[in-house]
Design a protein around this motif. Sequence first.
Motif, PDB file in Angstrom:
ATOM      1  N   UNK A 180      57.202 -37.996   0.267  1.00  0.00           N
ATOM      2  CA  UNK A 180      56.405 -38.902   1.094  1.00  0.00           C
ATOM      3  C   UNK A 180      54.921 -38.562   0.992  1.00  0.00           C
ATOM      4  N   UNK A 181      54.601 -37.262   1.077  1.00  0.00           N
ATOM      5  CA  UNK A 181      53.200 -36.842   0.992  1.00  0.00           C
ATOM      6  C   UNK A 181      52.623 -37.110  -0.400  1.00  0.00           C
ATOM      7  N   UNK A 182      53.446 -36.965  -1.441  1.00  0.00           N
ATOM      8  CA  UNK A 182      52.972 -37.210  -2.803  1.00  0.00           C
ATOM      9  C   UNK A 182      52.494 -38.647  -2.972  1.00  0.00           C
ATOM     10  N   UNK A 247      55.164 -33.305 -11.280  1.00  0.00           N
ATOM     11  CA  UNK A 247      55.150 -34.195 -10.133  1.00  0.00           C
ATOM     12  C   UNK A 247      53.755 -34.409  -9.579  1.00  0.00           C
ATOM     13  N   UNK A 248      53.608 -35.465  -8.820  1.00  0.00           N
ATOM     14  CA  UNK A 248      52.329 -35.775  -8.175  1.00  0.00           C
ATOM     15  C   UNK A 248      51.937 -34.635  -7.251  1.00  0.00           C
ATOM     16  N   UNK A 288      44.561 -37.510 -12.728  1.00  0.00           N
ATOM     17  CA  UNK A 288      44.724 -36.703 -11.520  1.00  0.00           C
ATOM     18  C   UNK A 288      44.843 -37.567 -10.278  1.00  0.00           C
ATOM     19  N   UNK A 289      45.384 -36.956  -9.230  1.00  0.00           N
ATOM     20  CA  UNK A 289      45.424 -37.608  -7.913  1.00  0.00           C
ATOM     21  C   UNK A 289      44.299 -37.098  -7.027  1.00  0.00           C
ATOM     22  N   UNK A 290      43.763 -35.926  -7.348  1.00  0.00           N
ATOM     23  CA  UNK A 290      42.653 -35.353  -6.583  1.00  0.00           C
ATOM     24  C   UNK A 290      42.001 -34.263  -7.414  1.00  0.00           C
ATOM     25  N   UNK A 291      40.729 -33.976  -7.120  1.00  0.00           N
ATOM     26  CA  UNK A 291      40.017 -32.877  -7.769  1.00  0.00           C
ATOM     27  C   UNK A 291      39.696 -31.828  -6.719  1.00  0.00           C
TER      28      UNK A 291
END
Length: 346
Positions: A180-182, A247-248, A288-291
């Motif tokens: 869910x958080x991913x 995974x994310x 990426x999903x975040x840096x």
Amino acid sequence: MRPRPRRSFVVLALLCALAALGGPPTLSQGAEGPEASARVARLFEEASAATQHYEAGRRAARVQKGEARRMERLLVRERSEITVLHNDLGRIARAQYRTGGDLPLTAQMLLADEPEELMRGQHAVWQADLALNNAVSKSRRAEKKLAEGQREAAAQWHALQERNVQLAQLKKSITRKLEQAQWELQGDADRSVAAGRCRGAVRLEQRDLRPTRAWVPPVKTYTLSAGFDSAGERWAHRHTGQDFAVGIGTPVRAAGDGRVTRVSCGGAFGIEVVVRHRGGYYTQYAHLAAVTVDQGQKVRAGQWVGQSGTTGNSTGPHLHFEVRLTPYLGSGVDPVTWFAERGVRL
């Protein structure tokens, strides 16, 4: 009588490992970092810790079950030997009866042709009888100890099985929260890319930054997917890097010491980070999903530079990693070969 078998040191070691495995380290984020990034990072570590507990419990249960079975085999053997001893006693009793064992010894001596020979034979029978009785007593004590050991081993196995059921439920719960958080994290990333505005670096406390090598793979646990220079429908020409299926939200690490030369969030690579290393090489971390770093920041080998995702031209969660001779697309070299030359096997 056999001595009581010692407890397996492997079982004790695994049980100690179960007790020693602590909870995951805490993670913190700066005020500018989105909550989803920190939650994913924390849940990744919790999932890792839960998996370690579960796997250690499975190993301990497997060894303990083997111990219970071993004790059971010894118990069966001991009971078989007691049966043999009982049969021996029966044979002695029958022999005594056939040779006048039902008469008092004084009467046998009066009727015997050679009383001295009778006495020697009777003494041998007494000694044999005494030895067998002692052997039976010792075997019964051994049987009792083995039975106790078998019950104890079986009880410990059942206790470990119950613990493993609880650990499996915990692991499942953490995995559900992580998924869910991913997707919350990926949703935040997609909105940033769509808006063309890169979010600031997410500040996560990295507790395990202990670089022991100059160069490390960009992720700890992975499966290699699309390789360098391979063909694909989604690439205009050939694949320019090496993909790592993860995974994310998986922490992405700097391959070596260097400085961040670019952080961007648009185009085919989605959110990406580029790092310049000594010797003039550049590494790129894309989709990426975040840096977790800022442009111009120095980084160390193994330091987190971002979290994996599926932004940009991506068919699913993975890290697109490139090694370049320049900061620009088109100057890439094979990352697998490049790492191998530096003593790192992917």
